[in-house]
Scaffold this motif. Structure first.
Motif, PDB file in Angstrom:
ATOM      1  N   UNK A  54       0.917  -0.516  -5.122  1.00 35.59           N
ATOM      2  CA  UNK A  54       2.110  -1.359  -5.109  1.00 35.59           C
ATOM      3  C   UNK A  54       1.892  -2.573  -4.219  1.00 35.59           C
ATOM      4  N   UNK A  55       2.483  -3.710  -4.613  1.00 33.67           N
ATOM      5  CA  UNK A  55       2.547  -4.895  -3.764  1.00 33.67           C
ATOM      6  C   UNK A  55       3.999  -5.344  -3.709  1.00 33.67           C
ATOM      7  N   UNK A  56       4.500  -5.606  -2.501  1.00 32.96           N
ATOM      8  CA  UNK A  56       5.867  -6.101  -2.327  1.00 32.96           C
ATOM      9  C   UNK A  56       5.840  -7.356  -1.460  1.00 32.96           C
ATOM     10  N   UNK A 270      -6.738 -18.658  -1.185  1.00 33.35           N
ATOM     11  CA  UNK A 270      -5.984 -17.567  -0.568  1.00 33.35           C
ATOM     12  C   UNK A 270      -4.953 -17.003  -1.533  1.00 33.35           C
ATOM     13  N   UNK A 271      -4.302 -17.886  -2.294  1.00 31.34           N
ATOM     14  CA  UNK A 271      -3.342 -17.406  -3.285  1.00 31.34           C
ATOM     15  C   UNK A 271      -4.057 -16.654  -4.416  1.00 31.34           C
ATOM     16  N   UNK A 272      -5.265 -17.092  -4.724  1.00 34.41           N
ATOM     17  CA  UNK A 272      -6.062 -16.387  -5.732  1.00 34.41           C
ATOM     18  C   UNK A 272      -6.391 -14.967  -5.266  1.00 34.41           C
ATOM     19  N   UNK A 273      -6.625 -14.812  -3.959  1.00 33.69           N
ATOM     20  CA  UNK A 273      -6.895 -13.476  -3.410  1.00 33.69           C
ATOM     21  C   UNK A 273      -5.658 -12.592  -3.518  1.00 33.69           C
ATOM     22  N   UNK A 274      -4.468 -13.190  -3.268  1.00 33.27           N
ATOM     23  CA  UNK A 274      -3.232 -12.424  -3.446  1.00 33.27           C
ATOM     24  C   UNK A 274      -3.108 -11.975  -4.896  1.00 33.27           C
ATOM     25  N   UNK A 275      -3.442 -12.863  -5.824  1.00 32.66           N
ATOM     26  CA  UNK A 275      -3.384 -12.520  -7.243  1.00 32.66           C
ATOM     27  C   UNK A 275      -4.337 -11.370  -7.566  1.00 32.66           C
ATOM     28  N   UNK A 276      -5.543 -11.410  -7.002  1.00 35.07           N
ATOM     29  CA  UNK A 276      -6.518 -10.327  -7.220  1.00 35.07           C
ATOM     30  C   UNK A 276      -5.954  -8.998  -6.746  1.00 35.07           C
ATOM     31  N   UNK A 277      -5.377  -8.988  -5.539  1.00 33.71           N
ATOM     32  CA  UNK A 277      -4.796  -7.770  -4.984  1.00 33.71           C
ATOM     33  C   UNK A 277      -3.643  -7.289  -5.865  1.00 33.71           C
ATOM     34  N   UNK A 278      -2.799  -8.222  -6.255  1.00 32.52           N
ATOM     35  CA  UNK A 278      -1.646  -7.906  -7.108  1.00 32.52           C
ATOM     36  C   UNK A 278      -2.127  -7.251  -8.407  1.00 32.52           C
ATOM     37  N   UNK A 279      -3.089  -7.882  -9.070  1.00 28.90           N
ATOM     38  CA  UNK A 279      -3.587  -7.350 -10.345  1.00 28.90           C
ATOM     39  C   UNK A 279      -4.254  -5.994 -10.162  1.00 28.90           C
ATOM     40  N   UNK A 281      -3.585  -3.715  -8.002  1.00 34.11           N
ATOM     41  CA  UNK A 281      -2.570  -2.684  -7.758  1.00 34.11           C
ATOM     42  C   UNK A 281      -1.778  -2.350  -9.018  1.00 34.11           C
ATOM     43  N   UNK A 282      -1.346  -3.370  -9.738  1.00 37.24           N
ATOM     44  CA  UNK A 282      -0.471  -3.112 -10.873  1.00 37.24           C
ATOM     45  C   UNK A 282      -1.223  -2.801 -12.167  1.00 37.24           C
ATOM     46  N   UNK A 283      -2.522  -3.055 -12.190  1.00 38.93           N
ATOM     47  CA  UNK A 283      -3.319  -2.688 -13.369  1.00 38.93           C
ATOM     48  C   UNK A 283      -4.042  -1.360 -13.174  1.00 38.93           C
ATOM     49  N   UNK A 284      -3.809  -0.696 -12.062  1.00 33.98           N
ATOM     50  CA  UNK A 284      -4.383   0.616 -11.837  1.00 33.98           C
ATOM     51  C   UNK A 284      -5.845   0.625 -11.444  1.00 33.98           C
ATOM     52  N   UNK A 285      -6.355  -0.525 -10.959  1.00 27.93           N
ATOM     53  CA  UNK A 285      -7.757  -0.580 -10.549  1.00 27.93           C
ATOM     54  C   UNK A 285      -7.988   0.052  -9.182  1.00 27.93           C
ATOM     55  N   UNK A 286      -6.924   0.286  -8.458  1.00 24.89           N
ATOM     56  CA  UNK A 286      -7.008   0.915  -7.141  1.00 24.89           C
ATOM     57  C   UNK A 286      -5.828   1.879  -7.034  1.00 24.89           C
ATOM     58  N   UNK A 287      -5.994   2.947  -6.270  1.00 25.33           N
ATOM     59  CA  UNK A 287      -4.935   3.946  -6.170  1.00 25.33           C
ATOM     60  C   UNK A 287      -4.546   4.176  -4.715  1.00 25.33           C
ATOM     61  N   UNK A 288      -3.315   4.649  -4.534  1.00 23.38           N
ATOM     62  CA  UNK A 288      -2.792   5.033  -3.213  1.00 23.38           C
ATOM     63  C   UNK A 288      -2.791   3.878  -2.208  1.00 23.38           C
ATOM     64  N   UNK A 289      -2.636   2.653  -2.693  1.00 25.79           N
ATOM     65  CA  UNK A 289      -2.620   1.484  -1.802  1.00 25.79           C
ATOM     66  C   UNK A 289      -1.262   0.784  -1.920  1.00 25.79           C
ATOM     67  N   UNK A 290      -0.670   0.451  -0.773  1.00 24.98           N
ATOM     68  CA  UNK A 290       0.631  -0.235  -0.753  1.00 24.98           C
ATOM     69  C   UNK A 290       0.486  -1.433   0.191  1.00 24.98           C
ATOM     70  N   UNK A 291       0.640  -2.640  -0.345  1.00 27.04           N
ATOM     71  CA  UNK A 291       0.469  -3.850   0.465  1.00 27.04           C
ATOM     72  C   UNK A 291       1.779  -4.630   0.490  1.00 27.04           C
ATOM     73  N   UNK A 292       2.250  -4.959   1.684  1.00 25.98           N
ATOM     74  CA  UNK A 292       3.477  -5.733   1.868  1.00 25.98           C
ATOM     75  C   UNK A 292       3.154  -7.083   2.487  1.00 25.98           C
ATOM     76  N   UNK A 293       3.738  -8.141   1.928  1.00 25.12           N
ATOM     77  CA  UNK A 293       3.664  -9.477   2.491  1.00 25.12           C
ATOM     78  C   UNK A 293       5.064  -9.883   2.933  1.00 25.12           C
TER      79      UNK A 293
END
Length: 441
Positions: A54-56, A270-279, A281-293
């Protein structure tokens, strides 16, 4: 009204709020008006426990309680058996860089790793040793060796092989060097070689700046740097889950410092890195990770410098068009923190008065009517509706309590009358003009 507050928590709350910062301990005792957000957050935590990520984005005006919210999320997540790490973006800490500023953010996160038994951070060594104990137990069972004997030097190769095998199963990128360093930590752990353990921790926290130094100290070929630190965060997340933790939660505050990056190209990276993290998390490429900005509305919505200046992020983070102040959608990635109502502020000040009395072993003659009078005086000042923030209300109230404690004869009404409204917000138009000038240059 106080619910099992500890003296250490009371002191942290009063001292931090008087200094204008959010306390690291005890925020649950001063939480008001955020029940819907917390309820939604708990549901998100359950999803992450079950293997999702998840990313919030917690968005609010300056002084609206974004940092407070992140600290509250910490408290909730720790009770749900998450490993938590916090860091602030600064001019020297960012998500993408080529001069050490990204790995500096990683190092700050590693320093602040917390678990329920170590909520103030510094838990990385504890977690490593807990994981090593698990490997020792499994190795002893596999080879039929008594658990007290498995630490003998003669069994070191068996344990090292088990560590490397387990690390390779857990990691995607950089597993060999990661495993080698953990083996070195174990070697120092059983031989009481504190220097070797410190070297291993230094590597794991991303504090080596040259490969040569790391090779001399640990015999590894690589170090954690600006381009691979995110892979290491994911490796640690898997390691923590293998230990039995629910997941790994990362909180990143002060996103205004990404907005302030002066060069458009670096800001976009830097915004591209946020997009990578977002994708991820929401595309299931990583599990059990929760990132808040956490950031201001300007950080999100400004189409020249904010996240909305990056079209791929804008399309993902635009608010549900059917949401209103009364009808909220907490399932979306962006959670907007609305101002506290006057009733909620009143309840908060009541709680602070009780905590203040508890901390200083006193009972100040400040009644509910006095709190009402304080609020009426403050909220009716010219400029209050535009400039007044919860941070300023809290600080003014605690400053008055502090004066009354040390000077019991002071006239409360006169103190209330002397209150002034100050615009503590950064001048974003001036910031924009300055950054635009730098960018043009």
């Amino acid at each position: 009204m106080l619910d099992n507050i500890k003296p250490k928590e009371a002191t942290a709350i009063i001292n931090s709020l008087l200094g204008g910062v959010v306390p690291k301990l005890g925020v649950q005792h001063i939480t008001v008006g955020r029940s819907p957000e917390i309820e939604a957050f708990l549901k998100s935590l359950d999803e992450v426990k079950n293997g999702h990520s998840m990313v919030k984005f917690w968005i609010g005006d300056f002084g609206s309680g974004k940092s407070f919210m992140l600290h509250l999320l910490n408290t909730v997540a720790l009770k749900q058996k998450f490993v938590v790490a916090n860091a602030d973006f600064t001019p020297d800490n960012r998500l993408y860089a080529n001069d050490g500023k990204a790995v500096a953010l990683y190092s700050a996160l590693m320093d602040n790793i917390a678990i329920q038994t170590k909520p103030e951070g510094g838990a990385l060594a504890t977690l490593l040793e807990k994981w090593i104990e698990q490997v020792l137990t499994r190795t002893a069972e596999t080879h039929g060796i008594a658990l007290p004997d498995i630490r003998d030097a003669q069994h070191l190769p068996k344990v090292q092989a088990a560590i490397m095998r387990t690390i390779q199963e857990l990691t995607d990128v950089g597993g060999f060097d990661f495993g080698t360093v953990v083996m070195k930590y174990y070697e120092g752990y059983i031989t009481d070689n504190d220097l070797l353990r410190r070297h291993a921790l230094k590597w794991l926290k991303g504090e080596y700046r040259t490969k040569t130094e790391a090779r001399q100290d640990l015999g590894v070929r690589e170090i954690i740097h600006d381009l691979n630190y995110y892979d290491m965060l994911k490796n640690f997340g898997r390691l923590f889950v293998s230990l039995g933790y629910s997941g790994f939660m990362i909180n990143l505050d002060e996103a205004i410092n990404l907005y302030k990056i002066s060069t458009a190209g670096m800001r976009e990276k830097n915004y591209e890195k946020i997009l990578t993290i977002y994708n991820d998390c929401f595309q299931g490429k990583v599990s059990h990770l929760f990132i808040n900005f956490a950031g201001t509305r300007e950080v999100l919505e400004n189409e020249r410098r904010g996240l909305f200046s990056y079209q791929a992020l804008k399309s993902r983070l635009e608010t549900n068009k059917f949401e209103t102040a009364e009808v909220r959608d907490f399932a979306q990635p962006v959670v907007r923190l609305l101002p506290l109502t006057h009733n909620e502020v009143f309840v908060l000040l009541q709680k602070l008065k009780e905590i203040f009395d508890f901390n200083y072993h006193t009972t100040l003659a400040v009644s509910e009517a006095d709190i009402h009078a304080f609020m009426e005086e403050l909220f009716n000042k010219p400029g209050a509706s535009e400039f007044l923030t919860p941070r300023e209300v809290i600080r003014d109230f605690l400053n008055i309590l502090s004066l009354l404690r040390q000077n019991p004869g002071l006239d409360k009404q006169k103190l209330f009358g002397d209150l002034q409204i100050r615009d503590e917000r950064p001048d974003e138009s001036a910031v924009d003009a300055l950054l635009d000038g730098i960018e043009v240059l």
